[in-house]
Design an enzyme around this catalytic site. Structure first.
Site, PDB file in Angstrom:
ATOM      1  N   HIS A 159       0.690  -1.110  -0.008  1.00 47.60           N
ATOM      2  CA  HIS A 159      -0.060  -0.017   0.035  1.00 47.60           C
ATOM      3  C   HIS A 159       0.979   1.148   0.047  1.00 47.60           C
ATOM      4  CE1 HIS A 159      -3.701   2.175   1.199  1.00 47.60           C
ATOM      5  NE2 HIS A 159      -2.881   3.043   1.718  1.00 47.60           N
ATOM      6  N   GLU A 160       1.752   1.378   1.022  1.00 50.53           N
ATOM      7  CA  GLU A 160       2.577   2.585   1.169  1.00 50.53           C
ATOM      8  C   GLU A 160       3.583   2.595  -0.064  1.00 50.53           C
ATOM      9  OE1 GLU A 160       1.603   4.923   3.057  1.00 50.53           O
ATOM     10  OE2 GLU A 160       0.337   3.527   4.617  1.00 50.53           O
ATOM     11  N   HIS A 204       1.654   4.528  -2.717  1.00 49.02           N
ATOM     12  CA  HIS A 204       1.793   5.937  -2.758  1.00 49.02           C
ATOM     13  C   HIS A 204       3.185   6.297  -2.993  1.00 49.02           C
ATOM     14  CE1 HIS A 204      -1.734   6.641  -0.248  1.00 49.02           C
ATOM     15  NE2 HIS A 204      -1.409   5.844   0.788  1.00 49.02           N
ATOM     16  N   HIS A 211       3.459   6.501  -6.895  1.00 50.04           N
ATOM     17  CA  HIS A 211       2.461   7.661  -7.086  1.00 50.04           C
ATOM     18  C   HIS A 211       3.271   9.210  -7.169  1.00 50.04           C
ATOM     19  CE1 HIS A 211      -1.879   9.304  -7.334  1.00 50.04           C
ATOM     20  NE2 HIS A 211      -1.090   9.766  -8.341  1.00 50.04           N
TER      21      HIS A 211
END
Length: 601
Positions: free
Chosen positions: A391-392, A395, A398
Site C-alpha cells: 500500500h505505502e 503511494h 504515485h
C-alpha cells in the site's frame, strides 16, 4: 506470541532498517544552515504583492518563485518531519518540526494577497496575459483552479488574518498526536496462560489477530479502558477540530464544512453521499460476513475483539520483511519493467523505515519528497504488514511518477486520488498471491484477508466518513460534542454497520478517540472511494494488459494537472456514479460465498 520490537530505542535500530534522511541533509547542522535561508524565500514571494494584477510577467515570475520555495520546503520539511516521527518524545526534532510549521504559517501570511489579486483580474485581462506572456500557459490550470472559487475568497487583509490563524487552527491535530502517540500508555495485557503482553500502538492490532481469545480481550480492554479514562480530553480536542472547520467554512462563505472541504479538491459533494448510500444499500453483505465470521470462529457470541483474528487455521504464519518485499515486486510485474525497476531501487536504497521503536509515530505513511519518497512502517511480520508495505509503496510510486513527469506546481496529487495507487498495489498483490497457490487452506487465508480489506476499507472507512459527517452536522446545529454525544453516535453507527450478529461491547464506544483521520478534514471517505476505483483499475490492468497499464501509468504521472474526477475518467473509472462502489461490493459478496464454500467441513 509475536516479538514486540516497539521497546527498542531509536539509537539502537540498525541503519539498514531506517530511512535515508541523510539524502535530504547530511547532518542537523546542514539543516539548520538551510533553515536560516527561509526568510529570503518568504521575502521574495511577499515582494510580488500589488504587482500580480498588472501583468502576466509578474504572475509568471511569482509562480516560478513559488516553485523554488516548494522545492526548498520539500527538503526542509521532509527532514524535520521524518526525524520528528522517528521518536515523538524527542524534543530536539519536535522543535525542528515546530519551526517548519511556523514557517508555513508565515508563508501563508506573506502570500495571502495572491488569490485575491488573481481573482481581481478580469477574464479579458487574464486571457490577454495568457496570450502575451510566453510560459504563463503552463500555469493556467493552477490559476483557473483558484479563479473558480472566487466567491469563497476574501480581501487581502482578511486572507492574511486567516493565514495568521493557521498555527492556532492546526493545534487540534498536533495536540491529538502528542497525547495519542507520545503520552498515552496502556497497561500490559495477559494471555491465556496469565503471561504479560506489552500493549503499544504497534502491538495492539497484532494482538487482535492472535488465536488466544483471552489475550485479544485483555488487550482490547487495556486500550479502550485507557481511552475511556481520557475520553473527555479527546472529546475536547475533536470538538476543537470541528469548530475549526466550522470557522473556516463560515469565513469562506460555504454552507457547511463538507462543501468547504470537497470544493478544495474540486470533488462534488454528491460523491460523498453516493458512497454512503451505496454502502447502506449493500449492508446485507456485511451482515453475511459477520455471520460467517461467527460461524467459523465457533463462538456463541461475536465481540469486537473477534473481528480481526483470522478465521482460517494457518493464517498466523510469519512473513518476514524480506519475503514481503519479494512478493510485492512480483505482484507489480503487470505494471511493466520500469515501474518494477524503480520500486526495487526504493527497497534497496532505504526509502522505508521498517520497524517500530520506542516513541516512533504509529501507523504507516508515505511522504513523496523530491529526492525520493520516504515510507514509515511499523512492520510486524504478518500478512497485514505485507499488504501495508504494498500500500505505502503504491503511494510512493504515485509521488515518484508525479514528481518526475509534472512541473512542480502540478506534482502534488489531490487527496481524492491519493489512496488509489496504494490500494491498486494491494489488489495486485492479492491477485498474485491467489494465483500462486493451489492449496485450499492457503486460498482461504488470502480470501479472508481480501474480505478484511473490504470490511476495513469500504465499510469501516465509510462508517468513519458517516461519523465525521454526523458530528459536523450536530455541531452546525448547535450541539456540544461531549464524550457522551460522540460515544453515542459512534455506538449507533457500529450497530448499523455490523448488525445484530455482534455484541456491541461498551469499549467500542470509545474507538473514535484513537482515530487520527478525524483530524484530516473529511479525508477518510477517499479510502473507500479509492478502494472502489482501485479494484476497477486492477481488474482492467490484469484483464486488458498494455492499454490499461498505459492509461494507469499516465494517471499516476498526472499529479494535479487535471481535476481528480477527470483524471480517473481518463483512466477508465467514473466516480460520479455509484457503479464502482456497487461493483466492488458485488465482488465482496462473491468472496464471502467462496469463503463459505472453502471452509465447509
Amino acid at each position: 506470541m509475536e516479538e514486540v520490537r516497539g521497546l527498542t530505542k531509536r539509537e539502537d535500530v540498525k541503519k539498514e532498517d531506517t530511512w535515508a534522511t541523510e539524502d535530504l541533509y547530511e547532518s542537523d547542522k546542514a539543516w539548520e544552515e538551510d533553515y536560516a535561508r527561509c526568510g529570503e524565500f518568504i521575502d521574495k514571494l511577499a515582494s510580488f504583492e500589488g504587482k500580480l494584477k498588472e501583468s502576466g510577467e509578474a504572475i509568471l515570475a511569482y509562480y516560478k518563485a513559488d516553485e523554488e520555495l516548494d522545492v526548498y520546503l520539500d527538503r526542509l520539511g521532509g527532514y524535520a518531519f521524518r526525524k520528528a516521527d522517528e521518536d515523538t518524545a524527542n524534543s530536539f526534532y519536535q522543535d525542528y518540526s515546530a519551526k517548519v510549521m511556523a514557517a508555513y504559517v508565515k508563508i501563508d501570511a506573506a502570500t495571502a494577497y495572491v488569490t485575491p489579486e488573481i481573482l481581481s483580474i478580469s477574464d479579458e485581462d487574464m486571457e490577454r496575459f495568457y496570450k502575451e506572456t510566453e510560459g504563463l500557459e503552463v500555469y493556467k490550470t493552477a490559476i483557473e483552479n483558484k479563479r473558480r472559487r472566487k466567491a469563497h475568497f476574501l480581501s487581502s487583509e482578511m486572507e492574511a488574518l486567516l493565514a495568521d490563524a493557521g498555527d492556532v487552527t492546526g493545534q487540534p491535530d498536533k495536540i491529538f498526536g502528542m497525547l495519542n502517540d507520545a503520552d498515552i500508555t496502556y497497561p500490559d495485557a495477559v494471555d491465556g496462560e496469565g503471561k504479560p503482553y506489552a500493549v503499544t500502538h504497534g502491538s495492539f492490532i497484532p494482538s487482535q489477530t492472535q488465536k488466544d481469545r483471552v489475550l485479544r480481550k485483555s488487550a482490547f480492554e487495556s486500550v479502550y479502558h485507557t481511552y475511556k479514562q481520557f475520553s473527555n480530553t479527546f472529546a475536547s480536542i475533536l470538538g476543537a477540530q470541528v469548530k475549526t472547520l466550522q470557522f473556516n467554512a463560515k469565513a469562506r462563505k460555504y454552507d457547511n464544512t463538507l462543501e468547504a472541504a470537497l470544493d478544495v479538491t474540486n470533488v462534488p459533494v454528491s460523491v460523498y453521499f453516493n458512497l454512503i448510500e451505496a454502502v447502506h444499500d449493500n449492508m446485507d453483505k456485511m451482515y453475511n460476513y459477520v455471520a460467517l465470521r461467527k460461524k467459523l470462529l465457533k463462538v456463541d457470541e461475536l465481540h469486537f475483539y473477534d473481528v480481526y483474528t483470522p478465521i482460517t487455521e494457518a493464517s498466523s504464519q510469519k512473513i518476514p520483511y524480506e519475503e514481503a518485499v519479494q512478493n510485492v515486486l512480483e505482484a507489480v510485474k503487470p505494471l511493466g519493467e520500469e515501474y518494477g525497476k524503480v520500486l526495487k531501487s526504493g527497497f534497496e536504497n532505504r526509502w522505508v523505515d521498517k520497524y517500530e521503536n520506542k516513541g516512533k509515530r504509529s501507523g504507516a505513511y508515505s511522504s513523496g519528497a523530491l529526492v525520493h519518497p520516504f515510507v514509515l512502517m511499523n512492520y510486524s511480520d504478518n500478512l497485514d504488514s505485507e499488504f501495508t508495505l504494498a500500500h505505502e509503496m503504491g503511494h510512493a510510486m504515485h509521488s515518484y511518477l508525479s514528481n518526475k513527469h509534472q512541473p512542480r506546481t502540478y506534482a502534488h496529487y489531490k487527496i481524492f486520488v491519493a489512496e488509489i495507487a496504494s490500494t491498486c498495489n494491494e489488489a495486485l498483490l492479492m491477485q498474485y498471491l491467489l494465483k500462486k497457490t493451489t492449496d485450499k487452506k492457503e486460498r482461504a487465508i488470502l480470501i479472508n484477508h481480501f474480505l478484511e480489506q473490504f470490511k476495513g476499507t469500504l465499510y469501516r472507512q465509510t462508517m468513519f466518513a458517516e461519523f465525521e459527517l454526523k458530528i459536523n452536522r450536530l455541531a452546525e446545529a448547535g450541539t456540544t460534542l461531549t464524550a457522551d454525544v460522540l460515544s453515542k453516535e459512534y455506538e449507533e453507527l457500529n450497530k448499523l454497520y455490523f448488525g445484530d450478529g455482534i455484541v456491541i461491547d461498551d469499549e467500542i464506544r470509545y474507538e473514535w478517540c484513537r482515530i487520527p483521520h478525524f483530524y484530516y478534514n473529511y479525508y477518510v471517505f477517499q479510502y473507500a472511494t479509492g478502494f472502489s476505483a482501485a479494484i476497477a483499475l486492477s481488474q482492467k490492468i490484469l484483464n486488458e494488459g498494455a492499454p490499461a497499464v498505459e492509461k494507469y501509468l499516465k494517471f499516476l504521472s498526472g499529479g494535479c494537472s487535471k481535476d481528480p474526477i477527470s483524471l480517473l475518467k481518463d483512466a477508465g473509472v467514473d466516480m460520479t456514479t455509484a457503479e464502482p462502489i456497487n461493483q466492488a461490493l458485488k465482488l465482496f459478496g462473491e468472496l464471502i460465498d467462496e469463503m463459505d464454500e472453502l471452509t465447509q467441513e
